[in-house]
Design an enzyme around this catalytic site. Sequence first.
Site, mmCIF file in Angstrom:
data_model
loop_
_atom_site.group_PDB
_atom_site.id
_atom_site.type_symbol
_atom_site.label_atom_id
_atom_site.label_comp_id
_atom_site.label_asym_id
_atom_site.label_seq_id
_atom_site.Cartn_x
_atom_site.Cartn_y
_atom_site.Cartn_z
ATOM 1 N N SER A 70 6.228 10.253 12.750
ATOM 2 C CA SER A 70 6.525 10.355 11.360
ATOM 3 C C SER A 70 7.898 10.861 11.729
ATOM 4 C CB SER A 70 5.664 10.924 10.617
ATOM 5 O OG SER A 70 5.973 10.721 9.199
ATOM 6 N N ASP A 282 11.758 8.914 5.896
ATOM 7 C CA ASP A 282 11.275 9.484 7.227
ATOM 8 C C ASP A 282 11.109 8.471 8.301
ATOM 9 O OD1 ASP A 282 8.869 8.862 6.326
ATOM 10 O OD2 ASP A 282 7.940 10.689 7.002
ATOM 11 N N ASP A 286 6.949 6.915 5.085
ATOM 12 C CA ASP A 286 5.921 7.233 4.007
ATOM 13 C C ASP A 286 6.706 8.454 3.253
ATOM 14 O OD1 ASP A 286 5.602 9.392 5.805
ATOM 15 O OD2 ASP A 286 3.628 9.174 6.303
ATOM 16 N N GLU A 376 4.289 15.801 -2.533
ATOM 17 C CA GLU A 376 4.515 16.967 -1.575
ATOM 18 C C GLU A 376 6.070 16.923 -2.052
ATOM 19 O OE1 GLU A 376 1.818 17.759 1.960
ATOM 20 O OE2 GLU A 376 3.164 16.007 2.288
ATOM 21 N N SER A 506 2.272 25.287 10.788
ATOM 22 C CA SER A 506 2.346 23.915 10.486
ATOM 23 C C SER A 506 1.311 23.010 11.175
ATOM 24 C CB SER A 506 3.723 23.346 11.176
ATOM 25 O OG SER A 506 3.818 21.836 11.659
ATOM 26 N N GLY A 507 0.905 21.820 10.785
ATOM 27 C CA GLY A 507 -0.030 20.875 11.388
ATOM 28 C C GLY A 507 0.417 19.857 12.043
HETATM 29 C C1 G16 Z 1 2.661 15.056 7.559
HETATM 30 C C2 G16 Z 1 1.764 14.857 6.400
HETATM 31 C C3 G16 Z 1 2.397 15.483 5.207
HETATM 32 C C4 G16 Z 1 2.725 16.887 5.723
HETATM 33 C C5 G16 Z 1 3.906 16.906 6.731
HETATM 34 C C6 G16 Z 1 4.236 18.405 7.090
HETATM 35 O O1 G16 Z 1 3.685 14.267 7.084
HETATM 36 O O2 G16 Z 1 1.448 13.575 6.201
HETATM 37 O O3 G16 Z 1 1.421 15.739 4.415
HETATM 38 O O4 G16 Z 1 3.507 17.628 4.511
HETATM 39 O O5 G16 Z 1 3.062 16.204 7.640
HETATM 40 O O6 G16 Z 1 3.064 19.147 7.646
HETATM 41 P P1 G16 Z 1 3.169 20.469 8.210
HETATM 42 O O7 G16 Z 1 3.894 21.426 7.365
HETATM 43 O O8 G16 Z 1 1.450 20.872 8.484
HETATM 44 O O9 G16 Z 1 3.805 20.264 9.640
HETATM 45 P P2 G16 Z 1 4.469 13.191 8.190
HETATM 46 O O10 G16 Z 1 5.443 12.408 7.244
HETATM 47 O O11 G16 Z 1 5.250 13.833 9.161
HETATM 48 O O12 G16 Z 1 3.149 12.329 8.578
#
Ligand code: G16
Length: 550
Positions: A70, A282, A286, A376, A506-507
């Site tokens: 992403s 992005d 999405d 978000e 962050s995840g």
């Molecule tokens: C993903 C998640 C989103 C989240 C983003 C950042 O987005 O689907 O819900 O807001 O990561 O997450 P974090 O702050 O935990 O790093 P994407 O578009 O990167 O798949």
Amino acid sequence: MGDYRMTQFEKVSQRSVQHSKPAGLVLQYGTAGFRTNAKQLDHIMFRMGLLAALRSKKTKSTIGVMVTASHNPEEDNGVKLIDPMGEMVTPAWEEYATLLANAEQEGLLAALKDVIETEAINMSQDVSVFIGKDTRPSSEGLSQAVLDGVSSLGGHGHDYGLVTTPQLHFMVRCQNTQGCYGTATVDGYYQKLSKAYIQLTKHAPNRTDDQKHLLVDGANGIGALKLREMEPFLQKELQVSLFNDGSSGKLNFQCGADYVKVQQRPPQGVQMSAGERCCSFDGDADRIVYYYNDSAGQFHLLDGDKIATLISTFLKELLNQAGLDLQVAVVQTAYANGSSTNYLEETMKVTVRCVKTGVKHLHHAAQEFDIGVYFEANGHGTVLFSKAAEEAIQQLALDPNANDEKKSAARLLENTVNLINQTVGDALSDMLLIEAVLAIKGLTIQQWDAIYTDLPSRQLKVKVADRRVIDTTDAERRAVSPAGLQEAIDALVKKYKMSRAFVRPSGTEDVVRVYAEADTQENADALAHEVSVAVYRIAGGVGEEPKPFH
Ligand code: G16
């Protein structure tokens, strides 16, 4: 254990050697699946192929696996798992994903058998898995590893090749609803969305070509390719100038929705004139954010909060016109700008919920309402309609006794439902919805922007030795560990007016995220910096101490 299963396990065992796990490597299931440098992911992909096959047997449905990282830089990659109705995989199975991902090579079969036994999976059940990938160079090999995992459990993997993440989510839902949701092909997706969009724009018949014109930053990713494919279906009702289309620039590099949102500046490579409407996708399309430069050259960002406000206002107005008593709620995260929450609650009088970051959390909360709008602030979001809400709208559209105004509103709502990808946030679908709403309401981007004024905010990242030392509560608005961190944040927040700040691990990246807002940009910047220093000092910062933001 019967012979049949033994044979399957032998196959898994053999194939897994070609996708062996580096001993000792431990990866966490993050906000949206596994995500890290692509070089570390081959075994993860193979194993997620195995897990998707098991999930398919368990649910007797098609499951999706999307290979993408992403918004992350090009050298990263990742995987998102999609459940039967097109939503992100259920949290209980995230645990199995972690178990399989981190089992050492010799323990893989035992871990697999554990899942099979706990979930009482019938191994003779058929398997159907849809697979898609983004444009990263590593995605090709990694999606092959997923296919290998699926087929080593005797499953059938349908490889859709290059698709956006939300297109794959859409196709999974189409397949599992026997076509009720649409046709499970990329063309089926274009047809459903463009038909609804064209119907909606009939309610704005006098638009000039200028009004139909939109500048799109494709983040040098899959969204750019798919927008090009979709354009002919839109019959010139949207006229796109596409930038960062992947022909030369690097994925997400100084462009794309995340860059624009976090940096609060336009992407490189887009030629914007004053007042022109622009948007950025992005890397897997999405997310979407809108923006423009005013005549003084000042940049204005319309993020997920502004999008949620525009869409929920539109829906509320239509429901009023239709005389339908359906509850609209908006779901946000801690990143939502304080002004947006105020406006939604105080002026629009809609219910607002705040949940943890991650689309899966927002999606879940939005399901509790007749109509749940979730976004978000980073531009990731969609709208969910309950079955009862959809039925009420359809009935009214067909009701011979309803007056013209009510019927017309119901038809607009029907087409709005068809334009929305209800499985997950979708940049293409959101873009068409926003364009249709602006057209129908006759709003310019400046008028949309003026609905409320954002509080100045700043987002920063801090590197720490182990971001898991930070634990949060209250939808991530307060830190419960390490000791002293929340007290430090509280003391800093008190120094500024209209201020708020929080931190969370962050995840998707190996960083701690810091968010601050305050009465002025200088104060928001200063507060974000001071909180970053507190994180660095209290939560084990590595490298140089954060410098003041310029
Ligand atoms: C993903 C998640 C989103 C989240 C983003 C950042 O987005 O689907 O819900 O807001 O990561 O997450 P974090 O702050 O935990 O790093 P994407 O578009 O990167 O798949």
